[in-house]
Design an enzyme around this catalytic site. Structure first.
Site, PDB file in Angstrom:
ATOM      1  N   HIS A 143       0.837  -1.196   0.000  1.00  0.00           N
ATOM      2  CA  HIS A 143       0.000   0.000   0.000  1.00  0.00           C
ATOM      3  C   HIS A 143       0.875   1.249   0.000  1.00  0.00           C
ATOM      4  O   HIS A 143       1.857   1.328   0.730  1.00  0.00           O
ATOM      5  CB  HIS A 143      -0.906   0.029   1.240  1.00  0.00           C
ATOM      6  CG  HIS A 143      -1.859  -1.114   1.309  1.00  0.00           C
ATOM      7  ND1 HIS A 143      -1.463  -2.396   1.622  1.00  0.00           N
ATOM      8  CD2 HIS A 143      -3.202  -1.174   1.105  1.00  0.00           C
ATOM      9  CE1 HIS A 143      -2.516  -3.198   1.604  1.00  0.00           C
ATOM     10  NE2 HIS A 143      -3.580  -2.487   1.299  1.00  0.00           N
ATOM     11  N   LYS A 170      -1.468  -8.053  -4.453  1.00  0.00           N
ATOM     12  CA  LYS A 170      -2.323  -6.880  -4.224  1.00  0.00           C
ATOM     13  C   LYS A 170      -1.483  -5.614  -4.129  1.00  0.00           C
ATOM     14  O   LYS A 170      -0.527  -5.558  -3.343  1.00  0.00           O
ATOM     15  CB  LYS A 170      -3.123  -7.040  -2.925  1.00  0.00           C
ATOM     16  CG  LYS A 170      -3.947  -5.790  -2.577  1.00  0.00           C
ATOM     17  CD  LYS A 170      -4.544  -5.846  -1.180  1.00  0.00           C
ATOM     18  CE  LYS A 170      -5.294  -4.559  -0.853  1.00  0.00           C
ATOM     19  NZ  LYS A 170      -5.795  -4.536   0.540  1.00  0.00           N
TER      20      LYS A 170
END
Length: 254
Positions: A143, A170
């Site tokens: 992230h 991800k």
């Protein structure tokens, strides 16, 4: 891309599957959120351990995982401890982070586990191997709340995540302008078409990135985080609206 089927939910085929975060101080606190999610038609659920009072007690968290999972016999359950640098509530030392995730994996209740790349390749590989040994799929995550890296950098990271054993790589980045959303979609498309053999989960956060949460079927992202009442990240779209828009896009492009 190859799909991944968990509890009858095929991740990586057709319309992206919706997922919402369960945020509460213990398992009992998230049960109403589960029921609301079921009513809304949510496909998958993420249990956020960083909100839990017992987050530093692996044995208690392992026991609590069964309480949550018992309410989700037909929905995939992702276990996530989100560290502060990755948008979470707190940070654990790497050894404690690994111990917590190992305990919950070995409890046998969850279907997927989120493993953050900041803990280092060796620790990532250890947790991925533990997950696979117990029939749990690994989501390896990164992230960035400051901006959006280059397309080449994001493609390289997604490829490296797969090399580390990720079942679902991800990445979530912050869109500061519409061009950042285009960059994220371009990276997703390249990774899905050229470098990847399984589902991806990508998104650009923030208002300018919201389109990336809805266009996954066209570019290669197989899951999308949505909001029930409280969003767990900037730019999330409410479940009913997201499902409606994605269904319309699917019909247009079918």
């Amino acid at each position: 891309m190859a799909s991944l089927t968990i509890k009858g939910t095929e991740i990586g085929a057709g319309v992206p599957k919706t997922i919402v975060s369960l945020m509460g101080t213990d398992a009992a606190a998230v049960l109403p959120q589960i029921e609301a999610g079921k009513v809304a038609g949510v496909d998958c659920f993420e249990w956020r351990a960083d909100f839990c009072r017992a987050l530093r007690d692996p044995a208690t968290m392992a026991a609590e995982s069964h309480v949550v999972a018992d309410q989700l016999p037909d929905h995939p359950l992702l276990f996530t401890f989100r560290s502060t640098s990755q948008g979470g509530q707190c940070t654990l030392p790497v050894a404690d982070y690994v111990a917590l995730n190992r305990a919950v994996i070995e409890a046998g209740a969850i279907d997927l586990v989120d493993v953050e790349t900041w803990i280092g390749d060796e620790a990532v590989r250890e947790l991925v191997a533990c997950a696979h040994a117990h029939g749990v799929a690994a989501v390896v995550s990164y992230h960035n709340f400051k901006g959006t890296p280059s397309v080449d950098w994001m493609v390289a990271l997604l490829t490296h995540m797969r090399d580390l054993g990720a079942d679902i790589p991800k990445i979530a980045v912050m869109a500061t302008c519409p061009r950042d959303a285009l960059a994220l979609l371009a990276a997703t498309d390249e990774a899905a078409r050229v470098h990847d053999a399984g589902p991806l989960l990508t998104m650009a956060m923030g208002r300018d990135g919201s389109i990336t949460r809805l266009a996954g079927e066209q570019f290669g992202s197989a899951l999308t985080f949505c909001a029930l009442k409280d969003a767990s990240a900037p730019g999330q779209v409410a479940v009913p609206q997201a499902k409606r828009i994605m269904a319309d896009l699917h019909k247009v492009l079918s």
